[in-house]
Design an enzyme around this catalytic site. Sequence first.
Site, PDB file in Angstrom:
ATOM      1  N   LYS A  81      -5.619 -24.773   6.154  1.00 59.81           N
ATOM      2  CA  LYS A  81      -5.972 -23.677   4.956  1.00 59.81           C
ATOM      3  C   LYS A  81      -3.898 -23.673   4.745  1.00 59.81           C
ATOM      4  O   LYS A  81      -3.583 -23.902   5.662  1.00 59.81           O
ATOM      5  CB  LYS A  81      -6.812 -23.271   4.983  1.00 59.81           C
ATOM      6  CG  LYS A  81      -6.613 -22.563   6.047  1.00 59.81           C
ATOM      7  CD  LYS A  81      -7.283 -21.043   6.319  1.00 59.81           C
ATOM      8  CE  LYS A  81      -7.736 -20.504   7.411  1.00 59.81           C
ATOM      9  NZ  LYS A  81      -8.011 -19.425   7.023  1.00 59.81           N
ATOM     10  N   TYR A 138      23.381  -4.417   2.915  1.00 62.16           N
ATOM     11  CA  TYR A 138      22.711  -3.148   1.723  1.00 62.16           C
ATOM     12  C   TYR A 138      22.679  -2.245   2.682  1.00 62.16           C
ATOM     13  O   TYR A 138      22.638  -2.197   4.097  1.00 62.16           O
ATOM     14  CB  TYR A 138      21.721  -3.561   1.614  1.00 62.16           C
ATOM     15  CG  TYR A 138      22.058  -4.842   0.459  1.00 62.16           C
ATOM     16  CD1 TYR A 138      22.716  -4.528  -1.082  1.00 62.16           C
ATOM     17  CD2 TYR A 138      21.374  -6.483   0.491  1.00 62.16           C
ATOM     18  CE1 TYR A 138      22.619  -6.141  -1.758  1.00 62.16           C
ATOM     19  CE2 TYR A 138      21.912  -7.193  -0.584  1.00 62.16           C
ATOM     20  CZ  TYR A 138      22.126  -6.798  -1.546  1.00 62.16           C
ATOM     21  OH  TYR A 138      22.466  -7.685  -2.283  1.00 62.16           O
TER      22      TYR A 138
HETATM   23  C1  LIG Z   1     -13.980 -19.530   7.973  1.00 62.53           C
HETATM   24  C2  LIG Z   1     -12.559 -19.793   9.199  1.00 62.53           C
HETATM   25  N1  LIG Z   1     -12.809 -20.570  10.100  1.00 62.53           N
HETATM   26  C3  LIG Z   1     -11.832 -20.344  11.210  1.00 62.53           C
HETATM   27  C4  LIG Z   1     -10.598 -20.887  10.690  1.00 62.53           C
HETATM   28  C5  LIG Z   1      -9.019 -20.554  11.774  1.00 62.53           C
HETATM   29  O1  LIG Z   1      -9.121 -18.995  12.471  1.00 62.53           O
HETATM   30  P1  LIG Z   1      -7.975 -19.088  13.812  1.00 62.53           P
HETATM   31  O2  LIG Z   1      -7.133 -19.257  13.196  1.00 62.53           O
HETATM   32  O3  LIG Z   1      -7.805 -17.659  13.863  1.00 62.53           O
HETATM   33  O4  LIG Z   1      -7.985 -19.979  14.331  1.00 62.53           O
HETATM   34  C6  LIG Z   1     -10.424 -19.584   9.611  1.00 62.53           C
HETATM   35  C7  LIG Z   1      -8.801 -18.730   9.283  1.00 62.53           C
HETATM   36  O5  LIG Z   1      -9.414 -17.872   8.873  1.00 62.53           O
HETATM   37  C8  LIG Z   1     -11.311 -18.701   8.659  1.00 62.53           C
HETATM   38  O6  LIG Z   1     -11.581 -17.841   7.269  1.00 62.53           O
END
Ligand SMILES: Cc1ncc(COP(=O)(O)O)c(C=O)c1O
Length: 396
Positions: free
Chosen positions: A51, A288
């Site tokens: 993501k 700045y």
């Molecule tokens: C539902 C879910 N699973 C897994 C993860 C992965 O988390 P991490 O990056 O801490 O491994 C996330 C990220 O926030 C998440 O929202």
Amino acid sequence: MSTEPRAPNASHPRSPTARAWVEVSASALRSNFRRVRSLLGPGPEIIPMVKADAYGLGMARAVEALSEEHPDGWGVATLDEALELKALGRAEPIQIYSPLPPEDLKPALEAGLIVSLSDPQALLDQLASGHLTPATPGTFDVEIDTGMGRAGADPEKVEVWAAALLEGLKGTALHWRGVFTHLHSADHDDPARGDAAVHAQAERFRQTLAALDPLMAAAGHPRLRRHLANSAGLLRYPHLAASFDAVRPGITLYGGTTGVDEGLKDVVAVRARVIRVTEVEPGATLGYGATHVATAPERWVTLGIGYGDGLPRSLSSRGEVLLRGRRVPILGRISMDMTVVLGTAVPDLEPGEVATVLGWDGEARISPEEVAALAGTIHYEILTGLGPRLPRVWTE
Ligand SMILES: Cc1ncc(COP(=O)(O)O)c(C=O)c1O
């Protein structure tokens, strides 16, 4: 890719490394995936979270690199991310982990994406209203809220919503594949508090599963696939993580937890070229607000990177960068496009030389966690905050 200074006049107008860029090591990313596999053993599936553009590094390239390690699926947060990933043509299942806005549910199901439901009744309502028809195909999991509080169905009412869901799914083309929950404190600074929270959440999840299993069996429904561990969960509690069907690592793959486990590698470096070197006399003012004033002769080195690229402005007069493998301080306020560092101790500096704002340079290293601590945030935000102005340059 070389990070050697460019030869004078060797600049190319379209070089991605002309000004500032994010260097991403595909081999380190893959190595971190294999490390996760070796920590867990062959049992659980591994679902890389890609993501937010693979935590800011570039989803398409991350997926391409990780595909070589045969992940069991992909995790994203939004419908758009899932569609972008689907267009890459990968065969592994794609799951959208955040609850979807109601209007995104049908297109997500119809696109063959796995949806995560927090409110099973919302799905039944869309069936009742005819927005979804019994012929609408699709697969979903139900998230269980064991304490994260931002999403998920209520485990206290599992018998009620699960019975309604099983009833409502009869005669439809929808498939309830699994359940998952999300740990909120596996990376807690206080390990005792982290332990207590993780075990409480795991226990709540197990109780929910114990309530679900007989309901599923009575309805002739296959066993639900179940999982709970993110990066910190699988690193600190590998046995617990591996006792479920899958894990969902994100930050660990991208080199955000290299301090936690020595088998993990740095993946990301942020580099910026020196664009100006100037020698100043005492009294010269910088940036700045003129918050830095030279008190002695100083060498000021301007880097072509600023907060418009995602370098936190809160590092002004606090952060450090690496110049030729040596730490030098950031002077004065970071501006949108430029940052000045103190180069007095580094001889013969010329424009074109490469500075490392985050990552490694020889033996020296500035970790995402270090930058985050100085900036008053977490390393996730440092990575996902790297701006689109920085080309992502993938290396082997
Ligand atoms: C539902 C879910 N699973 C897994 C993860 C992965 O988390 P991490 O990056 O801490 O491994 C996330 C990220 O926030 C998440 O929202």
